[in-house]
Enzyme design. Sequence first.
Site, PDB file in Angstrom:
ATOM      1  N   ASP A 144       0.841  -1.205   0.000  1.00  0.00           N
ATOM      2  CA  ASP A 144       0.000   0.000   0.000  1.00  0.00           C
ATOM      3  C   ASP A 144       0.877   1.257   0.000  1.00  0.00           C
ATOM      4  O   ASP A 144       0.598   2.216  -0.718  1.00  0.00           O
ATOM      5  CB  ASP A 144      -0.916  -0.019   1.220  1.00  0.00           C
ATOM      6  CG  ASP A 144      -1.695  -1.322   1.312  1.00  0.00           C
ATOM      7  OD1 ASP A 144      -2.442  -1.625   0.379  1.00  0.00           O
ATOM      8  OD2 ASP A 144      -1.515  -2.066   2.294  1.00  0.00           O
ATOM      9  N   HIS A 173      -4.758  -3.337   6.369  1.00  0.00           N
ATOM     10  CA  HIS A 173      -4.529  -3.588   4.937  1.00  0.00           C
ATOM     11  C   HIS A 173      -5.877  -3.986   4.342  1.00  0.00           C
ATOM     12  O   HIS A 173      -6.199  -5.161   4.201  1.00  0.00           O
ATOM     13  CB  HIS A 173      -3.505  -4.700   4.725  1.00  0.00           C
ATOM     14  CG  HIS A 173      -3.475  -5.180   3.297  1.00  0.00           C
ATOM     15  ND1 HIS A 173      -3.014  -4.414   2.270  1.00  0.00           N
ATOM     16  CD2 HIS A 173      -3.902  -6.333   2.733  1.00  0.00           C
ATOM     17  CE1 HIS A 173      -3.147  -5.066   1.128  1.00  0.00           C
ATOM     18  NE2 HIS A 173      -3.685  -6.240   1.385  1.00  0.00           N
TER      19      HIS A 173
HETATM   20  P1  NAX Z   1      -2.418 -18.303  -4.029  1.00  0.00           P
HETATM   21  O1  NAX Z   1      -3.773 -18.847  -3.857  1.00  0.00           O
HETATM   22  O2  NAX Z   1      -1.781 -18.279  -5.364  1.00  0.00           O
HETATM   23  O3  NAX Z   1      -1.410 -19.084  -3.058  1.00  0.00           O
HETATM   24  C1  NAX Z   1      -1.714 -19.383  -1.744  1.00  0.00           C
HETATM   25  C2  NAX Z   1      -1.020 -20.676  -1.418  1.00  0.00           C
HETATM   26  O4  NAX Z   1      -1.210 -20.927  -0.031  1.00  0.00           O
HETATM   27  C3  NAX Z   1      -1.570 -21.884  -2.178  1.00  0.00           C
HETATM   28  O5  NAX Z   1      -0.501 -22.565  -2.805  1.00  0.00           O
HETATM   29  C4  NAX Z   1      -2.209 -22.728  -1.079  1.00  0.00           C
HETATM   30  O6  NAX Z   1      -2.090 -24.114  -1.333  1.00  0.00           O
HETATM   31  C5  NAX Z   1      -1.394 -22.304   0.117  1.00  0.00           C
HETATM   32  N1  NAX Z   1      -2.036 -22.563   1.409  1.00  0.00           N
HETATM   33  C6  NAX Z   1      -3.344 -22.496   1.723  1.00  0.00           C
HETATM   34  N2  NAX Z   1      -3.532 -22.851   2.992  1.00  0.00           N
HETATM   35  C7  NAX Z   1      -2.331 -23.135   3.494  1.00  0.00           C
HETATM   36  C8  NAX Z   1      -1.887 -23.582   4.745  1.00  0.00           C
HETATM   37  N3  NAX Z   1      -2.743 -23.818   5.751  1.00  0.00           N
HETATM   38  N4  NAX Z   1      -0.555 -23.802   4.939  1.00  0.00           N
HETATM   39  C9  NAX Z   1       0.302 -23.592   3.933  1.00  0.00           C
HETATM   40  N5  NAX Z   1      -0.061 -23.187   2.707  1.00  0.00           N
HETATM   41  C10 NAX Z   1      -1.366 -22.962   2.496  1.00  0.00           C
HETATM   42  O7  NAX Z   1      -2.466 -16.842  -3.372  1.00  0.00           O
HETATM   43  P2  NAX Z   1      -1.410 -15.646  -3.530  1.00  0.00           P
HETATM   44  O8  NAX Z   1      -1.779 -14.831  -4.687  1.00  0.00           O
HETATM   45  O9  NAX Z   1      -0.043 -16.173  -3.420  1.00  0.00           O
HETATM   46  O10 NAX Z   1      -1.781 -14.772  -2.231  1.00  0.00           O
HETATM   47  C11 NAX Z   1      -1.536 -15.259  -0.946  1.00  0.00           C
HETATM   48  C12 NAX Z   1      -2.170 -14.350   0.087  1.00  0.00           C
HETATM   49  O11 NAX Z   1      -1.624 -13.036   0.031  1.00  0.00           O
HETATM   50  C13 NAX Z   1      -3.680 -14.165  -0.099  1.00  0.00           C
HETATM   51  O12 NAX Z   1      -4.300 -14.274   1.177  1.00  0.00           O
HETATM   52  C14 NAX Z   1      -3.796 -12.748  -0.586  1.00  0.00           C
HETATM   53  O13 NAX Z   1      -5.044 -12.173  -0.265  1.00  0.00           O
HETATM   54  C15 NAX Z   1      -2.665 -12.094   0.158  1.00  0.00           C
HETATM   55  N6  NAX Z   1      -2.216 -10.798  -0.351  1.00  0.00           N
HETATM   56  C16 NAX Z   1      -1.794  -9.877   0.562  1.00  0.00           C
HETATM   57  C17 NAX Z   1      -1.317  -8.639   0.196  1.00  0.00           C
HETATM   58  C18 NAX Z   1      -0.864  -7.651   1.216  1.00  0.00           C
HETATM   59  O14 NAX Z   1      -0.521  -6.526   0.815  1.00  0.00           O
HETATM   60  N7  NAX Z   1      -0.825  -7.934   2.506  1.00  0.00           N
HETATM   61  C19 NAX Z   1      -1.289  -8.231  -1.225  1.00  0.00           C
HETATM   62  C20 NAX Z   1      -1.325  -9.392  -2.175  1.00  0.00           C
HETATM   63  C21 NAX Z   1      -2.237 -10.523  -1.777  1.00  0.00           C
HETATM   64  O15 NAX Z   1      -3.550 -10.167  -2.100  1.00  0.00           O
END
Ligand code: NAX
Length: 330
Positions: free
Chosen positions: A161, A189
């Site tokens: 952000d 966020h």
């Molecule tokens: P993806 O869905 O591509 O990847 C997430 C991964 O986490 C998947 O491979 C899934 O298998 C794995 N996963 C799920 N549960 C799990 C667990 N209990 N233990 C270990 N692994 C697990 O998502 P991605 O685009 O990589 O985003 C990940 C997270 O970042 C999301 O929650 C998203 O909302 C968040 N974000 C946060 C941002 C921030 O500024 N704080 C910005 C970007 C993003 O939106």
Amino acid sequence: SKAPITVAVTGAAGQIGYSLLFRIASGALFGADQPVNLRLIERNDEKALSALNGVCMELDDCAFPLLNSITPTCELDVGFQGVNWAILVGSVPRGPGMERKDLLKINGGIFTGQGKAIEKNAAGDVRVLVVGNPCNTNCLIAMNNAKGVPADRWFAMTRLDENRAKSQLAAKAGVHHSTVSNLAIWGNHSATQYPDFFNAKIGGKAATDVISDHDWLKGEFISTVQQRGAAIIKARGLSSAASAANAACDTVHSLTRPTPEGDWTSVAVCSDGSYGIEKGLMFSFPIRTDGNKWEVVQGVPVNEFSQAKIKATETELREERDAVTELGLI
Ligand code: NAX
């Protein structure tokens, strides 16, 4: 040569992981002379673990000089063993028709378990950065399930952000984004976050002097930053990933090196009551650090406009905290 730093990344086979791991292994976070051990955590699911295996193959194929070892796993006690940094990216996003409460419950299960496993297995100096959304509240849950790890070691990411806000201000002023400093993100966020342009500087001057269109600053600027994630999804068909991974790199980089004189950076930390924010909430503030010990910058002017925005984002974080308390997660 230096002893390796051990870094755990959850959700390692996901989109953000795919950008982040290669940056960590190349030395972008900890420096060009610092070897790293990667402990990569995925959920116990055949597809996810197969994808993780593929990522590990690619990491091997980079032959990174600084990458000392890779440990892929779905077991938290293995994944968090001896880690100095834990970057918690994996979480479950809100799906169609999913209630907010369901989302908090599912992620609550993930982050209570991870908090406990970090407390049990991590190194004594562990620091934790939560990226997975809702990141402030996921961090709150993990922190409260790891009481043995001091509260000042827990962070939730608002750097994306901050970077987005800097880039918007620079574009409006017609200058390079590197000239924008002192950009604080206050609060959650989420769409209630407050990117504080009143205290931002452009080329050392007040952003409000450089940009004369104050209606734009108070309106479109704020909403553009708040809605940027949605705009990326609309354009790309996928959520921000490389920019999010970059922001995670920036966060760790900034927390492990002295903050440049006169500047600050944004990250959500456990509120100590500064600026009247309820103690214990994970709230994004302007912070400074010597690379080890950080502090909330005091005395940043908060006018009536800013105060109203900061209260709104605090209210949202209190509601999220109350919801996870009710669910027995903290
Ligand atoms: P993806 O869905 O591509 O990847 C997430 C991964 O986490 C998947 O491979 C899934 O298998 C794995 N996963 C799920 N549960 C799990 C667990 N209990 N233990 C270990 N692994 C697990 O998502 P991605 O685009 O990589 O985003 C990940 C997270 O970042 C999301 O929650 C998203 O909302 C968040 N974000 C946060 C941002 C921030 O500024 N704080 C910005 C970007 C993003 O939106």
